[in-house]
Design a protein around this motif. Structure first.
Motif, mmCIF file in Angstrom:
data_model
loop_
_atom_site.group_PDB
_atom_site.id
_atom_site.type_symbol
_atom_site.label_atom_id
_atom_site.label_comp_id
_atom_site.label_asym_id
_atom_site.label_seq_id
_atom_site.Cartn_x
_atom_site.Cartn_y
_atom_site.Cartn_z
ATOM 1 N N LYS A 271 -72.990 55.128 33.916
ATOM 2 C CA LYS A 271 -73.073 56.220 33.698
ATOM 3 C C LYS A 271 -73.092 56.580 32.265
ATOM 4 N N TYR A 484 -63.073 54.560 41.977
ATOM 5 C CA TYR A 484 -63.813 54.027 42.190
ATOM 6 C C TYR A 484 -65.173 54.571 42.624
ATOM 7 N N VAL A 485 -64.404 55.475 44.051
ATOM 8 C CA VAL A 485 -65.078 56.951 44.770
ATOM 9 C C VAL A 485 -65.583 57.677 44.209
ATOM 10 N N TYR A 488 -68.550 57.517 41.457
ATOM 11 C CA TYR A 488 -70.031 56.900 41.838
ATOM 12 C C TYR A 488 -69.759 58.037 43.632
ATOM 13 N N TRP A 489 -70.448 59.333 42.964
ATOM 14 C CA TRP A 489 -69.810 60.144 44.196
ATOM 15 C C TRP A 489 -71.520 60.979 44.887
ATOM 16 N N PRO A 496 -70.412 58.203 48.542
ATOM 17 C CA PRO A 496 -70.536 57.092 48.031
ATOM 18 C C PRO A 496 -71.588 57.113 47.988
ATOM 19 N N SER A 497 -72.558 57.313 46.534
ATOM 20 C CA SER A 497 -74.087 57.202 46.022
ATOM 21 C C SER A 497 -74.445 55.665 46.029
ATOM 22 N N GLU A 499 -75.659 54.467 43.933
ATOM 23 C CA GLU A 499 -75.596 53.778 42.335
ATOM 24 C C GLU A 499 -74.314 53.230 42.487
ATOM 25 N N SER A 500 -73.382 53.369 43.556
ATOM 26 C CA SER A 500 -71.926 52.409 43.524
ATOM 27 C C SER A 500 -71.557 51.189 43.548
ATOM 28 N N TYR A 503 -68.971 50.652 46.531
ATOM 29 C CA TYR A 503 -69.121 51.299 47.885
ATOM 30 C C TYR A 503 -70.571 51.255 48.718
ATOM 31 N N THR A 505 -72.373 53.965 51.358
ATOM 32 C CA THR A 505 -73.081 54.609 51.370
ATOM 33 C C THR A 505 -72.834 55.106 52.750
ATOM 34 N N SER A 524 -66.888 44.312 43.525
ATOM 35 C CA SER A 524 -66.000 44.853 44.450
ATOM 36 C C SER A 524 -64.951 43.387 44.573
#
Length: 818
Positions: A271, A484-485, A488-489, A496-497, A499-500, A503, A505, A524
């Protein structure tokens, strides 16, 4: 000003009248209650839940009026959720655009009486049918409901672009402002008090080119000879964040430094920048709350001072200009949709949500919090061989649905012999009335059940009663309002994107709900370990039940459920790491898995000290209903599975299974003279199956009210799966019926028998429980006194008794069931 070195500018989220897409566009832009309106919904915007969807789309819609108690209190809703009516059907315009016509007027369309003032239109757009068992929804980017103002008759003004209270702009990059007014002689636009544009018409368009860093107020005023109205927004021109190392001792989350200060730290790799917004800065982006960025670019942190000791403050992070989230490690959330339904008795003095200042779930910080003084500091859970777990959903356990109500009923559970309660999820989840498997904030206690100190008191009282507290937690997945969802959406694909750090995708298995957590990710694993440690230390829980633990894998089995259950060494490794992290914090803690994988994998997990759910619902129900072919009970024994340790938590019922009594009453055998569909007979059958449940060695679990013969279907009240998660009435009045008291006493007698005698700790037993004649044979040197105790219990319960052995030393005992 915390700016060092050369001021740089970057392209930020830029509001532009020409190019900025809006979630909904309303014509006319300043509608009154007597206007008909046209709504254009852009499915690619907001939550993106209907992006690319080609089926029918409907509006779930109502209004907010002057008698609404908040924006969650919709009035005059056109139809129930999931009910398709022509008035709410949208017309496809192509390219993710959909049109809804509200006519002949807003007031007539919704049927609002003239005595009420309409303040807002309210929408959630949804698919006409469920897709893979769920509705596709079009909501805001924070998964909230969509609202649009309805204006009173007379003079009105609205800044139609940008449509946000705060935007980020860049030096030298122009953006457009569009203003609409009704019944105004003059409309004036100001930037930080300086007049920049004027019109006598109904629309005003103006371009602003930022030339300085900082926050600027844009205000539009509509005037006529008798009154004026105002609308406004801020734009912020930012520099690059200051790079600074994280102070020693600061961890992700809220760090309490003193009675009037905290340091907030957000883990947000990839970010660009972040601000802290909250009650302490009137929810305005400000240089003092522009977060420092760590040298590795993974964290943002900010000191917050001058706080009033003991006062609660609601706050959020604003990330990359558009993403508003609470702190993932916060212990309390402020929910704009659900907090209003929490009563004062359950949660006294609940801080109100800052409506009108932000959107989405926020979190709460408070210095100098009142501490709880623990009374029981020596509790240790029962051994696995003696463990009697009571699975409990507080929502349906008493009408008061509170931690206090559980405290008030501990005597009932203790007398029965329960020595562990497995609470269905207690961390914050979406809504108040869910089972809790739709989590969003993992370290926040769900407020619908009570305060944190009341929960601590409940744990303390459980320990005093000899009852362990296990916490059910859903870590396979998180839902859409989870921070966190949201952070990175992938809006275009509504998931989820890529880059998460947390999570996947796309889920790795077919049974996933929400968004699938990547448990191979180091981020995680750290997150989960922090979550587990928090509950073990802050609330002194005695262990966990991992929901859907079979999903803790990155092996992709989509479309092949059989392969999902096969031996998975990586999944064993992940679960072993979590088990080790639990025991590193609290060696006596227990981990129970809802796993249901192949036995070769479960055998390994059991050998590593983890306990696993054993679902024997169908077999015991068949036996209770009087049907032999599928009534083999042997899989309720860890010995039958070839396990080396008594780590199988067998159950006849759980929250997920149909109730045994309901099955007996609906489908029980009836040969004319013996009718299992008769309630009294069915209750006796429940006592009979309990005899062959509790007497098989190994830990056991009871679903709440099984001991009373609870006979409401899991699908009550509709009788279909649509009601599966609905509230079920607690029937404490059942305990005024002699036949149900006798069943409770049967449970109690059997439990005390097994937990009070070493016979039931043996691993030297055999089962013959497949046919109509069922036998359990256990071998252990014991005394004749034990036999007399056993006979006494059997006679009191009016059930089949132990077959009398030869006089002298007892070497074996049998129970026979015809």
């Amino acid at each position: 000003m915390r700016i060092t070195g050369i001021l740089l500018f970057v392209l930020c989220v830029l509001a532009s009248f020409e190019s900025k897409a809006q979630l909904i566009t309303v014509t006319p832009s300043l509608p009154t209650d007597i206007d008909g309106v046209e709504i254009i919904f852009d499915a690619s915007q907001g939550s993106g839940g209907l992006a690319g969807y080609s089926g029918d789309v409907y509006a779930h819609t109502g209004v907010i009026t002057n008698v609404s108690t908040g924006t969650s209190d919709w009035k005059y809703v056109k139809s129930d959720w999931g009910v398709n009516i022509p008035d709410c059907k949208l017309t496809s315009l192509g390219n993710n655009k959909w049109k809804l016509v509200i006519s002949p007027s807003i007031r007539q369309y919704y049927g609002v009486p003239a005595s009420e003032q309409i303040e807002k239109l309210a929408f959630v757009f949804r698919s006409g049918v469920q897709v893979n068992g769920s509705w596709l929804e079009g909501k805001t980017s924070t998964n909230g409901d969509i609202f649009y103002d309805v204006y009173p008759s007379g003079i009105s003004i609205k800044i139609t672009n940008p449509d946000q209270d705060l935007i980020f702009a860049s030096i030298g990059q122009p953006f457009s402002v569009a203003v609409s007014s009704v019944q105004a002689d003059t409309t004036i636009l100001f930037v930080d008090g300086q007049r920049v544009a004027t019109t006598t018409g109904t629309t005003l368009n103006h371009s602003i080119t930022p030339s300085e860093y900082g926050r600027f107020l844009v205000k539009a005023i509509a005037k006529n000879s008798t009154e004026q109205k105002v609308d406004s927004f801020y734009y912020y021109v930012r520099s690059e964040p200051v790079v600074a190392s994280l102070p020693a001792g600061i961890t992700d989350g809220i760090n309490y430094i003193g009675s009037d200060s905290v340091v907030l730290c957000l883990y947000a790799p990839l970010k660009q920048y972040a601000f802290v917004l909250g009650d302490f800065n009137n929810w305005l982006a400000d240089e003092s709350f522009y977060m420092y960025k760590t040298p590795d670019g993974k964290r943002y942190w900010c000191p917050v001072g001058n706080l009033v000791p003991g006062k609660e403050y609601v706050f959020q992070y604003l990330v990359d200009g558009t993403i508003r989230i609470g702190d993932p490690y916060a212990s309390k959330v402020s929910d704009p949709w659900n907090d209003k339904y929490i009563d004062e008795t359950t949660y006294p003095g609940l801080i109100p949500y800052p409506s009108g200042k932000t959107t989405g779930v926020a979190t709460v910080l408070q210095t100098n919090q009142s501490s709880y003084t623990w009374q029981n500091n020596t509790f240790v859970p029962a051994s696995n061989t003696d463990l009697i777990v009571y699975e409990l959903l507080i929502r349906d356990f008493t009408d008061k649905h509170s931690f206090q109500s559980v405290i008030d009923t501990l005597g009932y559970l203790k007398r029965m012999g329960v020595n562990a309660i497995e609470f269905m999820p207690l961390n914050e989840f979406e809504g108040n009335l869910s089972w809790g498997y739709n989590p969003n904030y993992y370290l926040a206690l769900d407020k619908y059940y009570g305060t944190s100190n009341k929960f601590k008191e409940m744990v303390d009282k459980c320990h005093d009663a000899g009852i362990a507290v296990f916490m059910d937690i859903a870590l396979n997945h998180s839902f859409g309002t989870s921070p966190y969802v949201l952070l990175y959406w992938d809006q275009a694909n509504s998931r989820p994107s890529a880059e998460s750090p947390f999570y996947n995708t796309v889920a790795k298995h077919d049974f996933n709900v929400g968004f699938d957590m990547n448990h191979e990710s180091a981020d995680s694993k750290l997150y989960v370990s922090r979550i587990l440690k928090y509950w073990l230390t802050e609330y002194r829980v005695d262990g966990f039940r991992f929901d859907l633990s079979k999903g803790f894998t990155q092996n992709n089995t989509l479309g092949n459920t059989g392969a999902w259950g096969q031996y998975d060494a990586s999944r064993i490794s992940i679960l072993s790491q979590y088990n080790d992290s639990i025991h590193a914090v609290k060696p006596s803690a227990k981990l129970i898995l809802e796993h249901f994988a192949n036995n070769d994998e479960e055998k390994v997990l059991a050998a590593k000290g983890m306990m696993l759910w054993g679902n024997i619902n169908n077999n015991y129900s068949e036996a209770a209903m009087g049907y032999t072919p599928n009534s083999d009970l042997s899989w309720s024994s860890y010995i039958s599975r070839g396990w080396s340790a008594p780590n199988l938590v067998a159950f006849m019922e759980s929250h997920d299974e149909e109730r045994q009594m309901y099955k007996c009453l609906a489908f029980g055998n009836n040969n004319g003279s013996y009718n299992i569909k008769d309630t009294t007979t069915a209750i006796k059958r429940a006592a009979l199956t309990a005899t062959f449940f509790f007497t098989i060695p190994g830990p056991k679990m009871i679903w709440q009210f099984g001991e009373q013969g609870y006979d409401y279907s899991i699908n009550y009240p509709s009788g279909t799966s649509a009601s599966r998660l609905d509230n079920k009435p607690p029937r404490w009045d059942y305990m005024s019926q002699g036949r149900r008291i006798k069943l409770y006493n049967t449970y109690s007698g059997l439990i005390h028998l097994r937990t009070g005698n070493p016979l039931f700790q043996t691993n030297n037993f055999t089962l013959d429980v497949a046919g109509s004649m069922k036998k359990i044979k256990m071998k252990r040197i014991t005394s004749r006194r034990l036999l007399l105790v056993i006979l006494e219990y059997r006679l009191q319960m009016q059930l089949p008794v132990f077959m009398p052995p030869a006089p002298g030393t007892i070497t074996s005992q049998e129970i026979h069931l015809l």
